[in-house]
Each structure stands twice: as structure tokens, then as C-alpha cells.
Design a protein around this motif. Structure first.
Motif, PDB file in Angstrom:
ATOM      1  N   ALA A 111       0.838  -1.211   0.000  1.00 62.14           N
ATOM      2  CA  ALA A 111       0.000   0.000   0.000  1.00 62.14           C
ATOM      3  C   ALA A 111       0.869   1.257   0.000  1.00 62.14           C
ATOM      4  O   ALA A 111       0.624   2.201  -0.767  1.00 62.14           O
ATOM      5  CB  ALA A 111      -0.947  -0.015   1.200  1.00 62.14           C
ATOM      6  N   SER A 112       1.913   1.271   0.827  1.00 63.87           N
ATOM      7  CA  SER A 112       2.766   2.466   0.855  1.00 63.87           C
ATOM      8  C   SER A 112       3.581   2.584  -0.429  1.00 63.87           C
ATOM      9  O   SER A 112       3.842   3.690  -0.915  1.00 63.87           O
ATOM     10  CB  SER A 112       3.672   2.473   2.093  1.00 63.87           C
ATOM     11  OG  SER A 112       4.526   1.367   2.059  1.00 63.87           O
ATOM     12  N   VAL A 113       3.941   1.440  -1.014  1.00 63.14           N
ATOM     13  CA  VAL A 113       4.680   1.483  -2.288  1.00 63.14           C
ATOM     14  C   VAL A 113       3.780   2.058  -3.384  1.00 63.14           C
ATOM     15  O   VAL A 113       4.212   2.899  -4.168  1.00 63.14           O
ATOM     16  CB  VAL A 113       5.221   0.083  -2.669  1.00 63.14           C
ATOM     17  CG1 VAL A 113       5.709   0.050  -4.116  1.00 63.14           C
ATOM     18  CG2 VAL A 113       6.343  -0.325  -1.722  1.00 63.14           C
ATOM     19  N   ARG A 114       2.527   1.641  -3.424  1.00 55.19           N
ATOM     20  CA  ARG A 114       1.628   2.182  -4.462  1.00 55.19           C
ATOM     21  C   ARG A 114       1.485   3.697  -4.291  1.00 55.19           C
ATOM     22  O   ARG A 114       1.531   4.448  -5.275  1.00 55.19           O
ATOM     23  CB  ARG A 114       0.255   1.487  -4.411  1.00 55.19           C
ATOM     24  CG  ARG A 114      -0.755   2.024  -5.391  1.00 55.19           C
ATOM     25  CD  ARG A 114      -0.273   2.067  -6.857  1.00 55.19           C
ATOM     26  NE  ARG A 114      -0.241   0.763  -7.500  1.00 55.19           N
ATOM     27  CZ  ARG A 114       0.529   0.473  -8.557  1.00 55.19           C
ATOM     28  NH1 ARG A 114       1.347   1.386  -9.081  1.00 55.19           N
ATOM     29  NH2 ARG A 114       0.519  -0.721  -9.092  1.00 55.19           N
ATOM     30  N   ALA A 115       1.363   4.145  -3.054  1.00 58.00           N
ATOM     31  CA  ALA A 115       1.208   5.588  -2.826  1.00 58.00           C
ATOM     32  C   ALA A 115       2.455   6.338  -3.299  1.00 58.00           C
ATOM     33  O   ALA A 115       2.353   7.419  -3.892  1.00 58.00           O
ATOM     34  CB  ALA A 115       0.944   5.845  -1.346  1.00 58.00           C
ATOM     35  N   LYS A 133       1.666   4.482 -12.227  1.00 57.00           N
ATOM     36  CA  LYS A 133       2.480   3.798 -13.231  1.00 57.00           C
ATOM     37  C   LYS A 133       3.448   2.844 -12.539  1.00 57.00           C
ATOM     38  O   LYS A 133       4.084   3.226 -11.559  1.00 57.00           O
ATOM     39  CB  LYS A 133       3.251   4.850 -14.031  1.00 57.00           C
ATOM     40  CG  LYS A 133       3.893   4.307 -15.270  1.00 57.00           C
ATOM     41  CD  LYS A 133       4.429   5.432 -16.141  1.00 57.00           C
ATOM     42  CE  LYS A 133       5.307   4.843 -17.227  1.00 57.00           C
ATOM     43  NZ  LYS A 133       6.700   5.207 -17.098  1.00 57.00           N
ATOM     44  N   GLY A 134       3.572   1.656 -13.040  1.00 55.01           N
ATOM     45  CA  GLY A 134       4.527   0.710 -12.452  1.00 55.01           C
ATOM     46  C   GLY A 134       3.810  -0.437 -11.762  1.00 55.01           C
ATOM     47  O   GLY A 134       2.871  -0.231 -11.000  1.00 55.01           O
ATOM     48  N   ALA A 135       4.301  -1.640 -12.028  1.00 55.14           N
ATOM     49  CA  ALA A 135       3.689  -2.843 -11.449  1.00 55.14           C
ATOM     50  C   ALA A 135       4.220  -3.079 -10.044  1.00 55.14           C
ATOM     51  O   ALA A 135       5.376  -2.768  -9.748  1.00 55.14           O
ATOM     52  CB  ALA A 135       4.015  -4.037 -12.330  1.00 55.14           C
ATOM     53  N   ILE A 136       3.358  -3.617  -9.183  1.00 52.50           N
ATOM     54  CA  ILE A 136       3.791  -4.033  -7.845  1.00 52.50           C
ATOM     55  C   ILE A 136       3.684  -5.556  -7.780  1.00 52.50           C
ATOM     56  O   ILE A 136       2.614  -6.127  -8.022  1.00 52.50           O
ATOM     57  CB  ILE A 136       2.947  -3.369  -6.745  1.00 52.50           C
ATOM     58  CG1 ILE A 136       3.179  -1.862  -6.778  1.00 52.50           C
ATOM     59  CG2 ILE A 136       3.286  -3.959  -5.378  1.00 52.50           C
ATOM     60  CD1 ILE A 136       2.426  -1.085  -5.724  1.00 52.50           C
ATOM     61  N   VAL A 137       4.811  -6.174  -7.502  1.00 53.51           N
ATOM     62  CA  VAL A 137       4.899  -7.637  -7.474  1.00 53.51           C
ATOM     63  C   VAL A 137       5.303  -8.040  -6.067  1.00 53.51           C
ATOM     64  O   VAL A 137       6.316  -7.564  -5.550  1.00 53.51           O
ATOM     65  CB  VAL A 137       5.951  -8.118  -8.508  1.00 53.51           C
ATOM     66  CG1 VAL A 137       6.084  -9.636  -8.472  1.00 53.51           C
ATOM     67  CG2 VAL A 137       5.583  -7.638  -9.911  1.00 53.51           C
ATOM     68  N   THR A 138       4.486  -8.901  -5.432  1.00 55.01           N
ATOM     69  CA  THR A 138       4.795  -9.265  -4.048  1.00 55.01           C
ATOM     70  C   THR A 138       5.004 -10.769  -3.882  1.00 55.01           C
ATOM     71  O   THR A 138       4.077 -11.546  -4.075  1.00 55.01           O
ATOM     72  CB  THR A 138       3.679  -8.818  -3.070  1.00 55.01           C
ATOM     73  OG1 THR A 138       2.466  -9.466  -3.405  1.00 55.01           O
ATOM     74  CG2 THR A 138       3.487  -7.330  -3.097  1.00 55.01           C
ATOM     75  N   PRO A 139       6.227 -11.148  -3.482  1.00 56.20           N
ATOM     76  CA  PRO A 139       6.454 -12.483  -2.924  1.00 56.20           C
ATOM     77  C   PRO A 139       6.085 -12.415  -1.423  1.00 56.20           C
ATOM     78  O   PRO A 139       5.393 -11.473  -1.012  1.00 56.20           O
ATOM     79  CB  PRO A 139       7.946 -12.719  -3.125  1.00 56.20           C
ATOM     80  CG  PRO A 139       8.508 -11.440  -3.655  1.00 56.20           C
ATOM     81  CD  PRO A 139       7.463 -10.380  -3.596  1.00 56.20           C
ATOM     82  N   GLY A 140       6.508 -13.409  -0.655  1.00 51.29           N
ATOM     83  CA  GLY A 140       6.155 -13.389   0.768  1.00 51.29           C
ATOM     84  C   GLY A 140       4.660 -13.598   0.947  1.00 51.29           C
ATOM     85  O   GLY A 140       4.046 -13.064   1.863  1.00 51.29           O
ATOM     86  N   ILE A 174      -3.430  -8.682  -2.487  1.00 52.60           N
ATOM     87  CA  ILE A 174      -4.160  -8.029  -3.591  1.00 52.60           C
ATOM     88  C   ILE A 174      -4.886  -6.784  -3.074  1.00 52.60           C
ATOM     89  O   ILE A 174      -4.830  -5.716  -3.692  1.00 52.60           O
ATOM     90  CB  ILE A 174      -5.157  -9.021  -4.246  1.00 52.60           C
ATOM     91  CG1 ILE A 174      -4.399 -10.129  -4.978  1.00 52.60           C
ATOM     92  CG2 ILE A 174      -6.124  -8.286  -5.182  1.00 52.60           C
ATOM     93  CD1 ILE A 174      -3.728  -9.736  -6.284  1.00 52.60           C
ATOM     94  N   ARG A 175      -5.518  -6.907  -1.920  1.00 51.38           N
ATOM     95  CA  ARG A 175      -6.232  -5.750  -1.358  1.00 51.38           C
ATOM     96  C   ARG A 175      -5.276  -4.590  -1.065  1.00 51.38           C
ATOM     97  O   ARG A 175      -5.647  -3.425  -1.131  1.00 51.38           O
ATOM     98  CB  ARG A 175      -6.981  -6.151  -0.082  1.00 51.38           C
ATOM     99  CG  ARG A 175      -8.292  -6.844  -0.355  1.00 51.38           C
ATOM    100  CD  ARG A 175      -9.301  -5.850  -0.952  1.00 51.38           C
ATOM    101  NE  ARG A 175     -10.481  -6.487  -1.509  1.00 51.38           N
ATOM    102  CZ  ARG A 175     -11.624  -6.676  -0.865  1.00 51.38           C
ATOM    103  NH1 ARG A 175     -11.749  -6.294   0.397  1.00 51.38           N
ATOM    104  NH2 ARG A 175     -12.639  -7.243  -1.460  1.00 51.38           N
ATOM    105  N   ALA A 176      -4.018  -4.903  -0.740  1.00 47.78           N
ATOM    106  CA  ALA A 176      -3.030  -3.849  -0.458  1.00 47.78           C
ATOM    107  C   ALA A 176      -2.502  -3.199  -1.734  1.00 47.78           C
ATOM    108  O   ALA A 176      -1.762  -2.225  -1.668  1.00 47.78           O
ATOM    109  CB  ALA A 176      -1.875  -4.434   0.362  1.00 47.78           C
TER     110      ALA A 176
END
Ligand SMILES: O=C(O)c1cc(=O)[nH]c(=O)n1[C@@H]1O[C@H](COP(=O)(O)O)[C@@H](O)[C@H]1O
Length: 236
Positions: free
Chosen positions: A164-168, A173-180, A201-203
Motif C-alpha cells: 500500500a505504501s509502495v503504491r502511494a 504507473k509501475g507494477a507491484i509484485v509481491t512475494p512473501g 491483492i487488497r493492499a
């Protein structure tokens, strides 16, 4: 400009962290058409996995090459050019400014998307301090995302707890990819900053990377379907 919305099937990236091409092919066969996006990292990549990557790409699957590059700029740029020629969809670099710039230059006009790894999901505050970074996880992630944004990186790899903080900070623009990512009840293993597929996904994660909860499952297809069902529920 908005980040392109991924095809729902492409939101799950299965990490083929397996010791041989044969072991990976067996998991891919068991997963069938339900999975369209695979990640190849050190273990399989150093055991013939780049040949398998070529075959998957020729077969219409997407491939994420996860070697987390970090070297002098010339070496990174040339390595990335080779990954672009391979036809990979995603490739990772560590989120150091020189490395990110070199990777973006190296991919040229290819559709390869460069993802910058911020702070590994196996790191907590103590691990980051031990490595010599005194600023803490949140501040280090924020600094790296700001630098990545400035460089115009294609995407960020971060913990789902940071999404969530990364998206803000990254903007649209830019994909957010999360492992963990850990479905409820699955083994955490060496991961420290984790969330369920639903929470990730919600984050704001665009893609989830899931390895052991799927590839080490007695029924990988059922495990993948369960993650996809959670993704669908989070998107509805
Ligand atoms: O870049 C990555 O994909 C990555 C970054 C990170 O911070 N943490 C992380 O676990 N990964 C990768 O994501 C996958 C997670 O696998 P599992 O923990 O088995 O689900 C592994 O292949 C890791 O190499």
C-alpha cells in the motif's frame, strides 16, 4: 497514466524453485492451463532452466527471470539485453540507482519489464541493521521506491505488507509484485514480511509470486486454484 491491468490469470506467478528441468516440467504439467506465468530463479536457472524458459515462452507462457542482478552498469545492461533477447516478460535487479538505470538502458525497446527489489521479504529490521542499513525497513523501501520512480522503473518487488505504501509512493504507473505470500495455514519458511493472497491483492499488488505453497504441495493444481480463488475474491 495507469499501470496496465493484468489478466486475472497472470496475477499469479508460480516460482519454479526446483532442482531440475524434469522436476519443473512435472509441476508445469500438473498445473496445466491454470497457470500462465512462471518465475525462474537461481535454483532452476543454474540447472538448465533458461532452456526451459525458451520453451515456455515459445509455448505462449510468460516467464519472469529472477536473478536479482547487481553489478557494474555495463555488466547489468548487457545481462539485461540478453534477457530481453530471450523473450522474458519480467526480470529483477536490486534497487540501487546505478543498477536500475543500467537495466532500463539494457532492455532497449523490448517489452521486458524491469522490477526493482526493494527490501527482501526475508529481512526484518534486525536483518537490515545487521547488513549495515540503519534507516529501517519502511524508510529504506520508501527511499528505493522514490529512486526507482525517478528512474522510471517498470515495477517494484516488495513485501505484501509494504504494497500500500509502495503504491502511494510509486504513483499509478509501475507494477507491484509481491512475494512473501502465504495462504492461511501454510508454512512460513524463511519469509518474515508476509500476507495472505487476499491481503496482498487488497493492499495493491498487481502480481503475487508464490513458490513453496504451490510447488511443494502434494496437489500443486489445487493449491494454485485456491490462491487464484483468493485473488478473485479480493478483486470482487
Ligand atoms: O524477487 C523475488 O521474487 C523475491 C523477492 C523477495 O523479496 N522475496 C522473495 O521471496 N522473492 C522470491 O519469491 C519466491 C518466494 O518463494 P516462496 O517463499 O517459496 O513462496 C522465491 O523464489 C524468492 O526468490
Amino acid at each position: 497514466m495507469h499501470a496496465p491491468v493484468p489478466d486475472p490469470r497472470d496475477r499469479l506467478i508460480v516460482a519454479l524453485d526446483l532442482p531440475s528441468v524434469g522436476a519443473a516440467e512435472s509441476v508445469i504439467t500438473r498445473l496445466g492451463d491454470s497457470v500462465s506465468f512462471y518465475k525462474i530463479g537461481y535454483e532452476l536457472g543454474f540447472a538448465g532452466g533458461l532452456g526451459l524458459a525458451r520453451e515456455l515462452i515459445a509455448d505462449g507462457r510468460k516467464v519472469f527471470i529472477d536473478f536479482k542482478l547487481h553489478d557494474i552498469g555495463n555488466t547489468v545492461a548487457r545481462g539485461v539485453a540478453s534477457l530481453a533477447a530471450l523473450g522474458a516478460s519480467f526480470a529483477t535487479v536490486h534497487a540501487y540507482p546505478q543498477t536500475m538505470r543500467a537495466a532500463m538502458e539494457g532492455k532497449g525497446a523490448s517489452p521486458l519489464r524491469i522490477l526493482a527489489v526493494t527490501v527482501l521479504t526475508s529481512y526484518d529490521e534486525a536483518d537490515l541493521g545487521e547488513a549495515g542499513y540503519g534507516a529501517g525497513v519502511a524508510a529504506t523501501v520508501a527511499r528505493r521506491v522514490a529512486q526507482a520512480r525517478e528512474i522510471g522503473i517498470d515495477g517494484i518487488v516488495c513485501a505484501p505488507t509494504d504494497a500500500a505504501s509502495v503504491r502511494a509512493a510509486l504513483g499509478a504507473k509501475g507494477a507491484i509484485v509481491t512475494p512473501g505470500v502465504r495462504p492461511d495455514g501454510s508454512d512460513v519458511g524463511d519469509q518474515k514480511r508476509i500476507a495472505t493472497p487476499f491481503a496482498a491483492i487488497r493492499a495493491g499488488a498487481d502480481h503475487l509470486v508464490v513458490g513453496r505453497p504451490i510447488v511443494a504441495s502434494p496437489d500443486p493444481a489445487a493449491a494454485a486454484r485456491a490462491v487464484q480463488a483468493e485473488i478473485a475474491r479480493a478483486l470482487s
